[in-house]
Motif scaffolding. Structure first.
Motif, PDB file in Angstrom:
ATOM      1  N   ASP A  99       7.561 -32.851 -42.454  1.00 28.92           N
ATOM      2  CA  ASP A  99       8.017 -31.507 -42.810  1.00 28.92           C
ATOM      3  C   ASP A  99       9.264 -31.565 -43.694  1.00 28.92           C
ATOM      4  OD1 ASP A  99       5.945 -30.437 -41.412  1.00 28.92           O
ATOM      5  OD2 ASP A  99       7.115 -29.792 -39.687  1.00 28.92           O
ATOM      6  N   GLU A 152      10.100 -28.466 -45.889  1.00 31.30           N
ATOM      7  CA  GLU A 152      10.752 -27.411 -45.114  1.00 31.30           C
ATOM      8  C   GLU A 152      12.224 -27.749 -44.886  1.00 31.30           C
ATOM      9  OE1 GLU A 152      10.721 -25.186 -40.744  1.00 31.30           O
ATOM     10  OE2 GLU A 152       9.051 -26.512 -41.294  1.00 31.30           O
ATOM     11  N   SER A 163       9.864 -17.168 -52.272  1.00 30.34           N
ATOM     12  CA  SER A 163       9.714 -16.315 -51.086  1.00 30.34           C
ATOM     13  C   SER A 163       9.692 -14.844 -51.473  1.00 30.34           C
ATOM     14  CB  SER A 163      10.846 -16.595 -50.096  1.00 30.34           C
ATOM     15  OG  SER A 163      10.845 -17.949 -49.692  1.00 30.34           O
ATOM     16  N   ILE A 205       6.299 -15.731 -48.699  1.00 32.17           N
ATOM     17  CA  ILE A 205       6.099 -16.931 -47.920  1.00 32.17           C
ATOM     18  C   ILE A 205       6.959 -18.029 -48.539  1.00 32.17           C
ATOM     19  CG2 ILE A 205       4.126 -17.677 -49.318  1.00 32.17           C
ATOM     20  CD1 ILE A 205       2.830 -18.763 -46.792  1.00 32.17           C
ATOM     21  N   GLN A 217       5.700 -23.307 -46.428  1.00 34.14           N
ATOM     22  CA  GLN A 217       4.606 -22.640 -45.728  1.00 34.14           C
ATOM     23  C   GLN A 217       3.361 -22.547 -46.613  1.00 34.14           C
ATOM     24  OE1 GLN A 217       6.980 -19.089 -44.882  1.00 34.14           O
ATOM     25  NE2 GLN A 217       6.713 -19.469 -42.691  1.00 34.14           N
ATOM     26  N   THR A 243       1.771 -26.043 -46.799  1.00 29.71           N
ATOM     27  CA  THR A 243       1.084 -26.359 -45.541  1.00 29.71           C
ATOM     28  C   THR A 243      -0.239 -25.609 -45.445  1.00 29.71           C
ATOM     29  OG1 THR A 243       3.164 -26.803 -44.387  1.00 29.71           O
ATOM     30  CG2 THR A 243       1.259 -26.256 -43.028  1.00 29.71           C
ATOM     31  N   HIS A 294      -0.035 -28.181 -37.237  1.00 27.52           N
ATOM     32  CA  HIS A 294      -0.125 -27.103 -38.214  1.00 27.52           C
ATOM     33  C   HIS A 294      -1.510 -26.454 -38.224  1.00 27.52           C
ATOM     34  CE1 HIS A 294       3.836 -27.445 -39.951  1.00 27.52           C
ATOM     35  NE2 HIS A 294       3.704 -28.745 -40.028  1.00 27.52           N
TER      36      HIS A 294
END
Length: 273
Positions: free
Chosen positions: A138, A141, A209, A214, A218, A221, A256
């Protein structure tokens, strides 16, 4: 009885430390201490500290400070400090050591003057960053959360300036989406994306975003989970699918996949037979 009490009074420590694959983070350090006090010492990196249980008192530049539960403490490099628990129960803390790519040395003075930041949003974001750093795979992120935390910290430490409205940038957002679409499996770091698109990392995250509702990690993923679904329906085993879809390992895929699909890859595959 006296010997039992003596044993109970002995210092105890439960710690974990690691170096994540995220630029700017020198070390992640989680610890639960009782009966232990740090002597005066220095670091060559920034110390970003949150306390989850208990409280810590410390001296920085000959001034006493403290870390109640809702505080984020930022201790600058090269400045001596110590630390000890406020109560006999000790304290549980999470620490990030950050290098100069996140915060420059020109901010040392303001950090000495005001190391304890009481802001719920910042506290929450630091906690989210720790959670992302604890999950291999991740890193995008963690990159994104670190960019926003760094931006927030710089805003606290620099002289106050008039707040500027968040600038929408749909063209930049679309360019980042195209970049992510082209690198679903291999992925991309936020720093690499920022270099390719010639934009500040925090602005990239905000632009994406704002345009799509989003975060970039995200979106990536979700694209990987979609790819995994197609591969699973072709009959490929989950361990093979994880690598082919860009996940760190099968556990990363499962976590996920369950979050976005509602079932594990195994149950998803069984439902198609």
């Amino acid at each position: 009885m006296a010997s039992a009490q003596g044993r109970a009074a002995q210092p105890t420590a439960d710690v974990s430390a690691w170096r994540p694959r995220v630029r700017g983070v020198v070390e992640v350090f989680h610890a639960h201490f009782t009966g232990y006090a740090y002597p005066m010492h220095v670091h060559d990196s920034w110390t970003l500290l949150i306390v989850d249980d208990g409280a810590v008192r410390y001296d920085l530049d000959r001034h006493e400070h403290g870390t109640p539960h809702d505080t984020v403490s930022l201790l600058p490099p090269h400045v001596p400090h110590n630390g000890s628990a406020v109560t006999p129960d000790g304290f549980r803390k999470r620490v990030l050591y950050l290098d100069a790519s996140v915060l420059g040395e020109e901010l040392i003075g303001p950090a000495v003057d005001g190391p304890d930041l009481r802001e719920p949003l910042l506290r929450r974001r630091v906690g989210q960053l720790h959670a992302a750093l604890a999950r291999p795979g991740d890193e995008l992120e963690a990159d994104s959360r670190l960019a926003l935390v760094g931006e927030r910290l710089r805003g606290h430490l620099r002289p106050r300036q008039p707040l500027r409205p968040v600038r929408r940038d749909p063209v930049l957002a679309r360019r980042l989406r195209d970049l992510l679409d082209g690198r679903v499996v291999e992925g991309v770091t936020l720093d690499t994306a920022a270099g390719l698109l010639q934009a500040h990392p925090a602005h990239l995250v905000r632009a994406f975003s704002g345009a799509y509702g989003i975060a970039p990690h995200q979106y990536l993923t979700a694209r990987r989970v979609d790819r995994a679904r197609r591969l699973l329906l072709e009959g490929r085993p989950a361990g093979e699918v994880a690598a082919a879809a860009g996940f760190y390992d099968q556990a990363h895929l499962t976590r996920h996949f369950r979050k976005l699909v509602g079932v594990t890859p195994g149950r998803y595959t069984a439902s198609a037979t």
